[in-house]
Design a protein around this motif. Structure first.
Motif, PDB file in Angstrom:
ATOM      1  N   ALA A  35      -6.191  -6.843   0.744  1.00 13.57           N
ATOM      2  CA  ALA A  35      -6.085  -6.020   1.953  1.00 13.57           C
ATOM      3  C   ALA A  35      -6.338  -4.552   1.637  1.00 13.57           C
ATOM      4  O   ALA A  35      -7.002  -3.845   2.412  1.00 13.57           O
ATOM      5  N   PHE A  36      -5.821  -4.085   0.497  1.00 14.45           N
ATOM      6  CA  PHE A  36      -5.985  -2.672   0.142  1.00 14.45           C
ATOM      7  C   PHE A  36      -7.453  -2.353  -0.136  1.00 14.45           C
ATOM      8  O   PHE A  36      -7.980  -1.338   0.327  1.00 14.45           O
ATOM      9  N   ARG A  37      -8.110  -3.242  -0.878  1.00 12.55           N
ATOM     10  CA  ARG A  37      -9.523  -3.008  -1.180  1.00 12.55           C
ATOM     11  C   ARG A  37     -10.351  -2.998   0.104  1.00 12.55           C
ATOM     12  O   ARG A  37     -11.268  -2.182   0.261  1.00 12.55           O
ATOM     13  N   LYS A  38     -10.030  -3.885   1.039  1.00 12.79           N
ATOM     14  CA  LYS A  38     -10.775  -3.956   2.289  1.00 12.79           C
ATOM     15  C   LYS A  38     -10.565  -2.687   3.120  1.00 12.79           C
ATOM     16  O   LYS A  38     -11.500  -2.166   3.740  1.00 12.79           O
ATOM     17  N   ALA A  39      -9.326  -2.165   3.129  1.00  8.43           N
ATOM     18  CA  ALA A  39      -9.011  -1.006   3.959  1.00  8.43           C
ATOM     19  C   ALA A  39      -9.454   0.307   3.338  1.00  8.43           C
ATOM     20  O   ALA A  39      -9.920   1.210   4.039  1.00  8.43           O
ATOM     21  N   VAL A  40      -9.322   0.414   2.015  1.00 12.49           N
ATOM     22  CA  VAL A  40      -9.536   1.698   1.339  1.00 12.49           C
ATOM     23  C   VAL A  40     -10.859   1.750   0.592  1.00 12.49           C
ATOM     24  O   VAL A  40     -11.447   2.810   0.411  1.00 12.49           O
ATOM     25  N   GLY A  41     -11.350   0.580   0.182  1.00  7.18           N
ATOM     26  CA  GLY A  41     -12.599   0.547  -0.566  1.00  7.18           C
ATOM     27  C   GLY A  41     -12.419   0.618  -2.064  1.00  7.18           C
ATOM     28  O   GLY A  41     -13.397   0.663  -2.818  1.00  7.18           O
ATOM     29  N   LEU A  42     -11.161   0.644  -2.527  1.00  7.03           N
ATOM     30  CA  LEU A  42     -10.853   0.679  -3.949  1.00  7.03           C
ATOM     31  C   LEU A  42      -9.727  -0.296  -4.241  1.00  7.03           C
ATOM     32  O   LEU A  42      -8.885  -0.577  -3.384  1.00  7.03           O
ATOM     33  N   ALA A  43      -9.680  -0.793  -5.470  1.00  9.18           N
ATOM     34  CA  ALA A  43      -8.531  -1.567  -5.904  1.00  9.18           C
ATOM     35  C   ALA A  43      -7.332  -0.628  -6.025  1.00  9.18           C
ATOM     36  O   ALA A  43      -7.497   0.565  -6.300  1.00  9.18           O
ATOM     37  N   PRO A  44      -6.116  -1.116  -5.809  1.00 12.66           N
ATOM     38  CA  PRO A  44      -4.941  -0.246  -5.934  1.00 12.66           C
ATOM     39  C   PRO A  44      -4.876   0.494  -7.267  1.00 12.66           C
ATOM     40  O   PRO A  44      -4.516   1.677  -7.305  1.00 12.66           O
ATOM     41  N   SER A  45      -5.236  -0.166  -8.343  1.00 11.73           N
ATOM     42  CA  SER A  45      -5.178   0.486  -9.661  1.00 11.73           C
ATOM     43  C   SER A  45      -6.153   1.649  -9.741  1.00 11.73           C
ATOM     44  O   SER A  45      -5.832   2.712 -10.302  1.00 11.73           O
ATOM     45  N   LEU A  46      -7.346   1.474  -9.178  1.00 12.54           N
ATOM     46  CA  LEU A  46      -8.327   2.550  -9.208  1.00 12.54           C
ATOM     47  C   LEU A  46      -7.914   3.700  -8.292  1.00 12.54           C
ATOM     48  O   LEU A  46      -8.148   4.875  -8.608  1.00 12.54           O
ATOM     49  N   TYR A  47      -7.292   3.375  -7.157  1.00 11.50           N
ATOM     50  CA  TYR A  47      -6.795   4.419  -6.274  1.00 11.50           C
ATOM     51  C   TYR A  47      -5.739   5.249  -6.989  1.00 11.50           C
ATOM     52  O   TYR A  47      -5.742   6.483  -6.919  1.00 11.50           O
ATOM     53  N   ARG A  48      -4.831   4.584  -7.692  1.00 12.49           N
ATOM     54  CA  ARG A  48      -3.793   5.311  -8.446  1.00 12.49           C
ATOM     55  C   ARG A  48      -4.413   6.169  -9.543  1.00 12.49           C
ATOM     56  O   ARG A  48      -3.986   7.304  -9.776  1.00 12.49           O
ATOM     57  N   ASP A  49      -5.434   5.655 -10.206  1.00 15.39           N
ATOM     58  CA  ASP A  49      -6.114   6.448 -11.256  1.00 15.39           C
ATOM     59  C   ASP A  49      -6.695   7.724 -10.673  1.00 15.39           C
ATOM     60  O   ASP A  49      -6.670   8.774 -11.308  1.00 15.39           O
ATOM     61  N   GLY A  50      -7.229   7.628  -9.444  1.00 17.92           N
ATOM     62  CA  GLY A  50      -7.868   8.788  -8.849  1.00 17.92           C
ATOM     63  C   GLY A  50      -6.916   9.762  -8.182  1.00 17.92           C
ATOM     64  O   GLY A  50      -7.122  10.968  -8.218  1.00 17.92           O
ATOM     65  N   PHE A  51      -5.822   9.234  -7.578  1.00 17.03           N
ATOM     66  CA  PHE A  51      -4.985  10.082  -6.746  1.00 17.03           C
ATOM     67  C   PHE A  51      -3.511  10.119  -7.144  1.00 17.03           C
ATOM     68  O   PHE A  51      -2.737  10.873  -6.561  1.00 17.03           O
ATOM     69  N   GLY A  52      -3.137   9.329  -8.114  1.00 19.54           N
ATOM     70  CA  GLY A  52      -1.732   9.321  -8.535  1.00 19.54           C
ATOM     71  C   GLY A  52      -1.333  10.610  -9.219  1.00 19.54           C
ATOM     72  O   GLY A  52      -2.154  11.280  -9.859  1.00 19.54           O
ATOM     73  N   GLN A  53      -0.066  10.962  -9.097  1.00 16.42           N
ATOM     74  CA  GLN A  53       0.441  12.161  -9.770  1.00 16.42           C
ATOM     75  C   GLN A  53       0.508  11.919 -11.267  1.00 16.42           C
ATOM     76  O   GLN A  53       0.925  10.869 -11.714  1.00 16.42           O
TER      77      GLN A  53
END
Length: 319
Positions: A300-318
């Motif tokens: 669901a996350f990949r479909k909504a955001v276009g990234l896997a959760p792990s990659l999203y965290r790599d890019g935007f996580g603190q």
């Protein structure tokens, strides 16, 4: 293309829509000492030669002419002076060239008519102020006009609804570039909610109901606090003291979305926040956000955001 986040070119023209122009300046041109990373560079680009006036009797001067659009990574079209007036062909040509080389274009309110005249919305979904949607669809039948939303992100082209929806669209672009934490920080400085639920359908005039409308805000707040649970329409309707059928109708009127769509959006928003601000693993985030499994959450996350959760965290996580 230029270095990230690159140059944002904001168009100015005679008869400039002052509020829409101010939105773009506020979000992309205001200094951001609260951030320790590079913000957007910006310039104001003149569409017309000679004196330019803005609504309210303000005189406008620009930083550059059309040539600056060749360098811009993002171009903002803050409204347009007259929907019936064809935009200058020179402007349409340079916008097409910018689009062809990969520049992003964002229109606010009636600015969509400039993109439409350039042919950049053919075959795409787009929106504008609800008062202009029928006109846009009639004049440009190749465009799929959506009158219910605050903005439409087609990837390289973003169109927004009436004036204030330009704030939503610009914040969405900031979120795409820097993540939800940064866009939320910008929204707080604007003293506005970082995410407005629903679309512009809630602002379209409708016949006055014989009975007063129920305020769904308490139900939505309750749902946000219980996203980890498997929420159902009967549960939410009971909280609103309505029948299921009445609740569905009122929910659509108030938010422009179905309860299922709204809940999915709320869960994605919470998941983004948790990925950015915590060290919770995927399984824990999936559980907190109400997904049946970590795998269903990933899909669901990949479909909504276009990234896997792990990659999203790599890019935007603190860090």
């Amino acid at each position: 293309m230029n270095e990230f986040p690159g140059l944002v070119a904001i168009l100015a023209y005679d008869g400039l829509c002052t509020f829409e122009f101010g939105i773009a300046i506020e979000i992309f041109a205001l200094p951001r000492p609260e951030f320790d990373f590079a913000w957007y560079r910006h310039c104001v680009v003149a569409v017309d030669q000679g004196p330019m006036r803005a609504l309210g009797g303000i005189a406008v001067t620009a930083d550059a002419g059309h040539e600056a659009l060749g360098e811009a990574g993002t171009i903002i079209i803050p409204g347009w002076r007259n929907r019936d007036e064809p935009p200058p062909q020179a402007l349409l040509d340079v916008l097409c060239k910018a689009h062809a080389r990969g520049a992003r274009l964002l229109s606010i309110c009636s600015g969509v008519f400039v993109l439409a005249a350039a042919g950049l919305l053919d075959g795409k979904r787009a929106t504008t102020h609800w008062r202009y949607c029928d006109e846009l669809a009639t004049r440009f039948p190749a465009i799929e006009v959506d009158s219910a939303v605050l903005y439409v992100d087609s990837g390289q082209v973003i169109t927004s609804a009436g004036s204030a929806a330009g704030i939503d669209a610009c914040l969405h672009l900031v979120e795409r570039d820097f993540g939800a934490h940064t866009s939320n920080t910008v929204a707080r400085r604007l003293v506005m909610a970082p995410l407005r639920s629903g679309g512009q359908a809630q602002f379209i005039p409708a016949p006055v109901a014989r009975a007063s409308r129920h305020d769904l805000a308490p139900v939505l707040d309750w749902a946000r606090e219980h996203l980890s649970e498997s929420l159902t329409i009967p549960e939410m309707a009971a909280k609103a003291l309505m029948s299921d059928r009445t609740f569905l109708r009122r929910f659509s009127e108030a938010t422009g979305m179905t309860p299922k769509g709204w809940l999915q959006h709320a869960r994605m928003t919470q998941a983004r926040s948790l990925l950015e601000s915590t060290v919770l693993n995927t399984e824990q985030i999936a559980e907190r956000c109400g997904f049946a499994s970590a795998e269903s959450f990933r899909v669901a996350f990949r479909k909504a955001v276009g990234l896997a959760p792990s990659l999203y965290r790599d890019g935007f996580g603190q860090r």
